[in-house]
Write a protein that holds these residues in place. Structure first.
Motif, mmCIF file in Angstrom:
data_model
loop_
_atom_site.group_PDB
_atom_site.id
_atom_site.type_symbol
_atom_site.label_atom_id
_atom_site.label_comp_id
_atom_site.label_asym_id
_atom_site.label_seq_id
_atom_site.Cartn_x
_atom_site.Cartn_y
_atom_site.Cartn_z
ATOM 1 N N ILE A 155 3.340 -1.384 4.016
ATOM 2 C CA ILE A 155 2.768 -0.040 3.958
ATOM 3 C C ILE A 155 3.889 0.974 3.770
ATOM 4 C CG2 ILE A 155 1.551 1.735 5.279
ATOM 5 C CD1 ILE A 155 0.043 -0.520 6.707
ATOM 6 N N ALA A 198 -2.194 0.534 -4.755
ATOM 7 C CA ALA A 198 -1.772 -0.731 -4.145
ATOM 8 C C ALA A 198 -1.354 -1.703 -5.229
ATOM 9 C CB ALA A 198 -2.907 -1.324 -3.312
ATOM 10 N N TYR A 207 3.879 5.583 -5.545
ATOM 11 C CA TYR A 207 3.194 4.387 -6.048
ATOM 12 C C TYR A 207 3.530 4.143 -7.518
ATOM 13 C CZ TYR A 207 -0.822 1.668 -7.800
ATOM 14 O OH TYR A 207 -1.623 0.746 -8.416
ATOM 15 N N PRO A 240 -7.559 2.545 -5.247
ATOM 16 C CA PRO A 240 -8.263 2.262 -3.993
ATOM 17 C C PRO A 240 -9.645 1.653 -4.162
ATOM 18 C CG PRO A 240 -7.139 4.359 -3.830
ATOM 19 C CD PRO A 240 -6.974 3.904 -5.244
ATOM 20 N N TYR A 263 -5.039 2.836 9.406
ATOM 21 C CA TYR A 263 -5.282 1.724 8.485
ATOM 22 C C TYR A 263 -6.289 0.712 9.038
ATOM 23 C CZ TYR A 263 -1.529 3.380 5.473
ATOM 24 O OH TYR A 263 -0.755 4.144 4.626
ATOM 25 N N LEU A 299 -9.404 -3.665 3.951
ATOM 26 C CA LEU A 299 -8.682 -2.415 3.751
ATOM 27 C C LEU A 299 -9.607 -1.249 3.407
ATOM 28 C CD1 LEU A 299 -5.668 -3.888 1.728
ATOM 29 C CD2 LEU A 299 -5.720 -3.251 4.150
ATOM 30 N N ARG A 339 4.238 5.021 3.918
ATOM 31 C CA ARG A 339 3.648 6.337 4.208
ATOM 32 C C ARG A 339 4.740 7.381 4.052
ATOM 33 N NH1 ARG A 339 0.169 6.926 9.571
ATOM 34 N NH2 ARG A 339 -0.518 8.789 8.433
ATOM 35 N N VAL A 349 -4.404 5.494 1.267
ATOM 36 C CA VAL A 349 -4.051 4.569 0.183
ATOM 37 C C VAL A 349 -4.255 5.288 -1.141
ATOM 38 C CG1 VAL A 349 -4.483 2.345 -0.919
ATOM 39 C CG2 VAL A 349 -4.764 2.571 1.563
ATOM 40 N N CYS A 361 -8.685 2.906 2.941
ATOM 41 C CA CYS A 361 -8.980 3.680 1.728
ATOM 42 C C CYS A 361 -9.874 4.877 2.059
ATOM 43 C CB CYS A 361 -9.644 2.782 0.691
ATOM 44 S SG CYS A 361 -8.554 1.493 0.033
ATOM 45 N N LEU A 402 0.845 -1.193 0.000
ATOM 46 C CA LEU A 402 0.000 0.000 0.000
ATOM 47 C C LEU A 402 0.881 1.243 0.000
ATOM 48 C CD1 LEU A 402 -2.550 -0.994 2.812
ATOM 49 C CD2 LEU A 402 -2.673 -1.525 0.373
ATOM 50 N N TYR A 403 0.470 2.259 -0.744
ATOM 51 C CA TYR A 403 1.236 3.507 -0.870
ATOM 52 C C TYR A 403 0.335 4.690 -0.564
ATOM 53 C CZ TYR A 403 4.646 0.521 -3.153
ATOM 54 O OH TYR A 403 5.547 -0.484 -3.425
ATOM 55 N N SER A 404 0.815 5.599 0.287
ATOM 56 C CA SER A 404 0.048 6.799 0.616
ATOM 57 C C SER A 404 0.286 7.927 -0.375
ATOM 58 C CB SER A 404 0.406 7.273 2.024
ATOM 59 O OG SER A 404 1.772 7.694 2.074
#
Length: 468
Positions: A305, A201, A160, A179, A364, A189, A307, A198, A193, A153-155
Motif C-alpha cells: 500500500i 492498482a 500510480y 478501482p 482499507y 478490497l 498512501r 485506492v 475502494c 495499491l496507490y492512493s
C-alpha cells in the motif's frame, strides 16, 4: 563460523552447506523456534511473521527527483509524529549518528538513482535463485503460507501512473487496474475502494511467506546436515594480530576460532564491529507490526500500500496464519530512525506510528479493524523490529583477511530488503571465500560513498541536476 541467525545469514548458511562448508552458528538471542517474547529477538524473529520478495525491495530512500531545496533529503529532519523518520531523541545523538544523517542528506539525486539501480540489480539476481529454491528445496516452503503475486495499491493517481512506468521498465508489472476493475477481481478490497484510498492498482512479480515458520524449517534442514547452533551466545570482539589479520572472535567467556567468519548482526553489532570499515555504517530504522483477521471475502494475495503523504505511507499486508492456524493479515509499516542504539525510542512517536498503522487498517479493512479492536487483537499484536539501514540504502559487504588464508566477511544494512536479496548475498559470500569476484564486493563496499564524497569537489555535490 556465522555470527547472527537472521534470514540473511541462514540463507548464507544454506548455500555454504550445499557447497560443502562445515558451519557453526552463534546468535545472541534465544532459539527462534522457542516462543519467547518478541523483544528478545532480532529483526527476523522479533518482527512480524511476514516477509516479501519484490523487484523493488530495499529501494534507495534518498530523494531521486530534485525540484526544490526546501524538502531535499529531509526525512531525518523531523519526528515520526511530524511525518518524519526520527523516533529517537535527535538532540542527544552521537557524532557517528550525526555523520550518518549528514551523509544521507549529502547524496545528490543523480547518485541516488545510480545507487537504486545497483540495489535493484541484486533483487533481479535473487529472483531466479528464489525460484530455484522453491522448486528444488520445496520442503522448506511447505506450510509457510507461500503466496505468489503481489498487488500494489496507490492512493495518489499521479504516483500510480508514475509507478506503472517504473514497474514496466524493471519488468515487474503483470497488469494494472482502476478501482472498479479491482473490486471485481479482488472483492476483499471493495471497502478500500469505497473509502477512496485506492486511485489505482497493479499486480507485480513477487511472493510472500511466513518467515518465522520458514526459518524453523530452514534451521531443521541445516541441523540435519550437521550445522551446530549456539543460542544466547553474544560475540563481543573481533581479535586481530598486529598486522590486522583476524585470529578469532571473543565471546563473553572464551575465544572462538574458525577458518572463515561471516558476520551479519543486524543493528546489534555496533560495538562488535569496532575497527572495521563497516563500523557505524549500519544504524537502525524501526518499523511497526499489527494483526487483523482475514475476514470473508478473504484476501488471497499479499499487498503493498502506498498512501502518499500519510504518516505511515508505505505498508506491506501479508496473508498469513497465526500459531493456531487462524487466517490473519499482518500489517507492517512505518519508519523510525533509532541510530546506533535500537532501544533509543521515544514512546510518543512510537505511539504515533502505531496510530498511523491503525488508520490504514481502518481505511482499507474496516470490518476486520472493528473485529480486531473488539477482540483486543489490534492492541495485543503491536510489536516492532529495528531494521539495519545505511545512509545510502546500499547494503554492506566487507572482507577482512583472517589466518589460514581465510576471511572475515561482514554483510548487512539491507534496510527493507535483506530477505529479498539473501540468495544474492549468499552467492557473494561464497564467491569471496573462493577468491572469486562478485559485483556486490564493489557495489556494497562500506566506504563506497565516503570515497566518492572525498574525491568529488563539493561544488558537484551541491549543484545537482534538476529533474526534467
Amino acid at each position: 563460523m556465522l555470527v547472527g541467525a537472521g534470514i540473511v545469514n541462514l540463507i548464507t548458511a544454506y548455500y555454504l552447506t550445499e557447497a560443502g562448508y562445515s558451519i557453526t552458528i552463534y546468535d545472541a538471542s534465544p532459539d527462534p523456534r522457542e516462543s519467547q517474547h518478541w523483544s528478545r529477538y532480532g529483526c527476523t524473529r522479533g518482527g512480524g511473521d511476514a516477509r516479501m520478495f519484490t523487484l523493488t525491495e530495499a529501494d534507495n530512500y534518498n530523494d531521486k527527483d530534485f525540484t526544490g531545496i526546501a524538502h531535499f533529503n529531509n526525512l531525518f529532519g523531523s519526528k515520526v509524529s511530524e511525518s518524519g523518520w526520527v523516533i529517537c531523541d535527535i538532540n542527544n545523538i552521537s557524532i557517528p549518528e550525526q555523520t550518518w544523517i549528514h551523509e544521507y542528506e549529502a547524496v545528490p539525486p543523480w547518485l541516488a538513482n545510480v545507487y537504486n539501480d545497483d540495489i535493484l540489480s541484486f533483487n533481479h539476481e535473487s529472483h531466479p535463485l528464489w525460484e530455484d529454491l522453491i522448486e528444488n528445496a520445496s520442503e522448506l516452503f511447505q506450510g509457510v503460507e507461500l503466496r505468489e503475486g503481489i498487488v500494489r495499491l496507490y492512493s495518489d493517481e499521479a504516483h500510480y501512473r508514475q509507478s506503472i512506468e517504473r514497474h514496466r521498465k524493471i519488468q515487474s508489472l503483470r497488469r494494472a487496474f482502476m478501482p472498479e476493475e479491482l473490486t471485481e477481481i479482488y472483492p476483499a478490497l471493495a471497502d478500500a475502494c469505497a473509502n477512496g484510498v485506492v486511485a489505482g492498482a497493479m499486480e507485480v512479480v513477487g511472493f510472500t511467506l511466513n518467515v518465522h515458520k520458514f526459518i524453523a524449517k530452514l534451521l531443521a534442514r541445516l541441523e540435519k546436515v550437521g550445522v551446530q547452533c549456539f543460542w544466547n551466545q553474544s560475540i563481543t570482539k573481533i581479535i586481530r594480530n598486529h598486522h590486522g589479520v583476524v585470529i578469532g572472535l571473543e565471546s563473553s567467556n572464551h575465544t572462538i576460532t574458525a577458518d572463515n567468519y561471516v558476520i551479519s548482526p543486524g543493528v546489534y553489532g555496533s560495538g562488535f564491529l569496532r575497527g572495521t570499515q563497516t563500523e557505524n555504517k549500519i544504524q537502525g530504522v524501526l518499523g511497526g507490526w499489527m494483526l487483523i483477521p482475514n475476514l470473508a471475502p478473504k484476501l488471497e494475495h499479499s499487498l503493498k500500500i502506498a498512501r502518499k503523504g500519510h504518516i505511515t505511507e508505505d505498508a506491506n499486508v501479508t496473508v498469513a496464519t497465526d500459531s493456531k492456524g487462524e487466517e490473519i493479515l499482518i500489517f507492517g509499516s512505518g519508519y523510525g530512525y533509532t541510530g546506533l542504539d535500537p532501544s533509543n525510542i521515544l514512546p510518543d512517536d512510537l505511539e504515533a506510528m502505531y496510530c498511523g498503522i491503525e488508520d490504514s487498517i481502518k481505511r482499507y479493512f474496516p470490518a476486520a479493524y472493528e473485529a480486531a479492536k473488539q477482540s483486543g487483537l489490534l492492541e495485543a499484536s503491536r510489536r516492532y523490529c529495528v531494521r539495519p539501514w545505511t545512509s545510502t540504502s546500499l547494503g554492506v559487504f566487507e572482507a577482512i583477511e583472517s589466518t589460514s588464508d581465510g576471511k572475515l566477511i561482514v554483510t548487512g544494512g539491507h534496510n527493507t530488503g535483506g530477505f529479498t536479496q539473501s540468495p544474492a548475498i549468499a552467492k557473494a559470500v561464497l564467491a569471496a571465500l573462493r577468491g572469486e569476484l562478485h559485483p556486490m564486493h564493489h557495489l556494497y563496499h562500506p566506504n563506497r560513498f565516503a570515497s566518492f564524497y572525498s574525491q568529488v569537489p563539493r561544488r558537484q555535490i551541491i549543484e545537482t541536476p534538476v529533474a526534467q
